[in-house]
Design a protein around this motif. Structure first.
Motif, PDB file in Angstrom:
ATOM      1  N   HIS A   1      16.467 105.603  18.184  1.00  0.00           N
ATOM      2  CA  HIS A   1      15.992 105.025  17.140  1.00  0.00           C
ATOM      3  C   HIS A   1      14.508 104.395  17.453  1.00  0.00           C
TER       4      HIS A   1
ATOM      5  N   ALA B   1      12.058 107.142  17.654  1.00  0.00           N
ATOM      6  CA  ALA B   1      11.566 107.844  16.438  1.00  0.00           C
ATOM      7  C   ALA B   1      10.925 106.641  15.741  1.00  0.00           C
ATOM      8  N   GLY B   2      10.880 105.620  16.131  1.00  0.00           N
ATOM      9  CA  GLY B   2      10.225 104.305  15.301  1.00  0.00           C
ATOM     10  C   GLY B   2      10.737 103.817  14.216  1.00  0.00           C
ATOM     11  N   LYS B   3      12.071 103.495  14.166  1.00  0.00           N
ATOM     12  CA  LYS B   3      12.871 102.957  13.130  1.00  0.00           C
ATOM     13  C   LYS B   3      12.531 101.433  13.227  1.00  0.00           C
ATOM     14  N   PRO B   4      12.381 100.580  11.932  1.00  0.00           N
ATOM     15  CA  PRO B   4      12.145  99.197  12.000  1.00  0.00           C
ATOM     16  C   PRO B   4      13.495  98.575  12.278  1.00  0.00           C
ATOM     17  N   GLY B   5      12.966  97.354  12.645  1.00  0.00           N
ATOM     18  CA  GLY B   5      14.253  96.478  12.933  1.00  0.00           C
ATOM     19  C   GLY B   5      14.592  96.160  14.452  1.00  0.00           C
TER      20      GLY B   5
ATOM     21  N   PRO C   1       6.066 105.656  12.120  1.00  0.00           N
ATOM     22  CA  PRO C   1       7.023 106.803  12.443  1.00  0.00           C
ATOM     23  C   PRO C   1       6.799 108.180  11.850  1.00  0.00           C
ATOM     24  N   ASN C   2       5.975 108.157  10.756  1.00  0.00           N
ATOM     25  CA  ASN C   2       5.642 109.417  10.284  1.00  0.00           C
ATOM     26  C   ASN C   2       4.466 110.220  11.071  1.00  0.00           C
TER      27      ASN C   2
ATOM     28  N   PHE D   1      19.589 112.770  12.800  1.00  0.00           N
ATOM     29  CA  PHE D   1      20.465 111.637  12.741  1.00  0.00           C
ATOM     30  C   PHE D   1      22.068 111.924  12.933  1.00  0.00           C
TER      31      PHE D   1
END
Lengths: 250, 498
Positions: free
Chosen positions: A47, A50-54, A74-75, A86
């Motif tokens: 994650h 890939a740059g997932k927030p949180g 992320p984009n 995923f």
């Protein structure tokens, strides 16, 4: 220069440190397997790349072709060639898989300053790849992952991966929920994408997947760090002795 | 920052002042003095050279209105409207009678140009893509009856419609030219005593469209009207009457934009539809009036009464609406299913952002035997908006075999907005079959991240998910409108995320 270079990465989620000084180098053309018990931080790692927030990155850096990945949205990372398959692909009702694929592909091409695909070009490409993954045409007309079986969802991930032609593929437990036939199809789809300019990180609990996709490097992860790295034989060793021995290595 | 939190932050900063259609046209206008009285009603009637019966009708409505009070049951909150502080009539000053588009005030035409509304002979809305493998799309004609403030300034395609026997004209003209039709049908679906706003409209309505399709005629083109509120403090009281005689078909499109305002503007339209035996009316609306600024100031108050009467057997009325604008929306396009085997449909997309308040839905009143109705409502709430679906489905004692299917879905963006569903269901006979489904969901962070990981920007991701959510309704719109509506949905949610 390594394609992906992770240095001393520390990551926290809600005040809990999940990655604790992780180092990893992945070169173009290599397939790395990351194995480890539940809660060792494998999914967090995927994650964060890939740059997932949180997630809170407290220390360390991630370089992708020498560029600071953590500064990118992320984009932007996707357009640079980072792809995450995923573990639990989401459902998007009312958006057909075909439309979704097209929107994603064209967004990436646009970000890279490339021309968008024309409709016939696009359709031709999708049909070709879908055929090789045993994905029927009617699946492409359904809402993204809506009502898909576990196997169909995972095949859809590989379809997307094949279409966007990423330089770094991260596959987060792509084998979970697959029966042996589905596993074979997914694995051969992945193998078909192995290329000298492309690297893969395969995250899994089980050696089974690695019988089908033979890795160049195997890492054992525990408590937010890579404890041991080795060749493909390390996976066999793990299966024989379990993860327990590595948990105390630190 | 977490995606949803970020969304909320951005919504807080949303600047609806960037409203695309905020500009004014500088033309002289002729308006009645502020306030409402019998004299004003007479003034309006006189301005329009109306016959005595019309004035009488208006005055009766006015007297009735004086005895009525504003409804308060809707989930909307706004300061009290001072009805004596509004203008009830404004018209662009006509230099002379217009016979062609060239004679229309160029300022007015420019306004339409900014709106992207085609007034030219072949009016084709932009953005129509040919389907793969097909030639250019059949260049469908659309007759535009442009309502500028209160007076229709141009009507195109009149000749072709006339050949088919279709009457399509401003209702003010119809009152003079076809009094027998107007007298027979006006107020027959929405009576002058119907509700506070409809009664007000009956007293002071300025103009609107009139359509009559004779028996057996399929109207050769889509009929389209663009409304535009332009005069400061002018109440807009449009009146539309559409009659489809036996075995006929007509599709009517209504699209709206209004310039930006500080004061709230009241809009209380009435639309009446009558479908005789085997006739079908399709009525589509895209509404994007000024929703107010980032503090919730300004914006249109929209209190509309729209009702269709399936008077004949096997008749059909279908309402499709895309509502994205207005500060307050109070609107329930309804069907009275009087004829046996008649059917009614309501397809709705209601989007609220900023401080908008929407209380909208439909009524399906089953009176005839084997009548059927279908309601698909999609509400999307973002920002600090409140979005309520209010619907009534009722079957009369004699309406045996009545069937209804209702699906109300709500989508929330952020956590400062609200979605509410208030369905009323009444079956007075045991053979009625009513089904009701309702869902509420949030655009989840996981779904957004999935899309963004595939290369879409945050806005593109929200747009994709929302368009998927409303697809079922968008498909019901005529093609030209669907393309426009899809764009509009993205514009309306601009600022709900980065």
């Amino acid at each position: 220069m390594a394609l992906l270079e992770i240095r001393h990465l520390h990551v926290g989620v809600e005040d809990r440190e999940v990655l604790r000084g992780l180092d990893l180098n992945v070169n173009a053309g290599e397939v790395h397997a990351i194995m480890g018990p539940n809660g060792s931080g494998k999914s967090t790692l995927s994650h964060v790349i890939a740059g997932k927030p949180g997630y809170e990155i407290t220390r360390g850096q991630i370089l992708f072709r020498g560029e600071n990945l953590l500064r990118m949205e992320p984009n932007e990372r996707a357009a640079k060639g980072v792809f995450l398959a995923f573990q639990y692909p989401v459902e998007i009702p009312g958006v057909t898989t075909m439309n979704f694929l097209r929107a994603a592909l064209n967004a990436q091409r646009k970000a890279r300053g490339q021309q968008e695909f024309s409709t016939p070009e696009f359709l031709k490409r999708v049909r070709q790849v879908a055929g090789s993954l045993n994905i029927p045409q009617d699946m492409l007309k359904r809402g993204v992952n809506v009502g898909f079986s576990g196997g169909e969802k995972k095949r859809n991930e590989i379809l997307q991966m094949a279409l966007v032609e990423p330089s770094l593929c991260i596959l987060d437990e792509i084998d979970s929920g697959l029966d042996i036939d589905a596993l074979r199809i997914v694995a051969s789809g992945i193998n078909a994408l192995r290329a000298p300019e492309r690297a893969m990180i395969i995250i899994t609990h089980y050696r089974r997947l690695l019988d089908h996709i033979v890795p160049d490097v195997v890492h054992v992860m525990s408590k937010g760090r890579i404890m041991k790295s080795g060749g493909k034989e390390l996976a066999l060793e793990l299966e024989a002795s379990g993860y327990a021995q590595f948990e105390h290595a630190a | 920052m977490v995606a949803v939190q970020e969304t909320v932050e951005r919504v807080k900063r949303i600047d609806v002042d960037q409203y695309r259609y905020g500009f004014e046209t500088l033309i002289d206008s002729e308006k009645a003095p502020k306030g409402l009285s019998e004299e004003i009603v007479k003034f309006i009637s006189q301005k329009k050279n109306e016959p005595a019966w019309m004035l009488q009708w208006r005055l009766e409505a006015y007297r009735r209105w004086l005895t009525m009070t504003e409804p308060t049951w809707a989930r909307v909150d706004y300061p009290k409207i001072d009805f004596q502080d509004l203008y009830y009539y404004a018209a662009p000053k006509p230099k002379k009678t217009v016979t062609s588009l060239d004679e229309i005030n160029p300022e007015i035409l420019k306004t339409y140009e900014k709106l992207g509304i085609p007034l030219r002979e072949v009016a084709m809305l932009e953005g129509v893509e040919p389907k793969p493998g097909e030639e250019d799309p059949a260049r469908r004609k659309i007759a535009v009856d442009a309502v500028f403030d209160s007076v229709s300034v141009a009507t195109t395609f009149k000749a072709e419609l006339k050949k088919a026997g279709v009457i399509f004209m401003p209702i003010s003209e119809a009152i003079r030219e076809h009094p027998e039709l107007v007298q027979k049908y006006l107020g027959s679906v929405v009576p002058t005593s119907d509700n506070f706003y409809a009664t007000l409209n009956s007293a002071v309505f300025s103009d609107g469209s009139f359509v009559y399709v004779p028996p057996g005629v399929r109207c050769p083109m889509e009929l389209s009207t663009y409304f535009r509120i332009n005069e400061r403090n002018t109440g807009q009281f449009e009146r539309t009457l559409i009659i489809a005689d036996k075995g006929s078909y007509v599709s009517y499109l209504e699209g709206c934009t209004a310039p930006q305002r500080d004061e709230n503007q009241l809009h209380a339209a009435v639309v009446e539809l009558v479908a005789h035996d085997d006739a079908e009316i399709k009525y589509s609306t895209v509404q994007n009036w000024y929703p107010g600024n980032s503090e919730g100031k300004g914006g249109i108050y929209n209190f509309v009464t729209k009702r269709g009467d399936c008077r004949g057997n096997r008749s059909k009325i279908s309402w499709t609406q895309v509502e994205t604008g207005s500060a307050i929306t109070w609107k329930y396009p309804s069907c009275i299913l009087r004829g046996d085997n008649s059917s009614g449909e309501f397809y709705s997309i209601a989007i609220s952002n900023g401080f908008q308040q929407v209380d909208s839905g439909t009524k399906m009143i089953h009176l005839g035997k084997n009548t059927s109705s279908r309601i698909i409502s999609k509400g999307i709430a973002a920002g600090k908006s409140q979005n309520t679906y209010r619907g009534l489905v009722t079957a009369h004692r004699k309406a045996t075999g009545a069937r209804n299917f209702t699906a109300c879905d709500s989508l929330l963006i952020g956590d400062k907005c609200g979605a509410h569903t208030v369905p009323y269901i009444e079956a007075k006979n045991s053979s009625a079959t009513f089904e009701h489904e309702a869902t509420t969901s949030k655009i989840s962070e996981d779904v957004l991240f999935y899309c963004i990981q595939r290369g879409l920007s945050q806005e593109e991701a929200v747009g994709l998910v929302v368009n998927g959510f409303v697809k079922q309704v968008l498909q019901k719109l005529p093609m030209e409108f669907a393309v426009e509506a899809q764009k509009l949905i993205s514009i309306s949610l601009d600022g709900s995320v980065g």
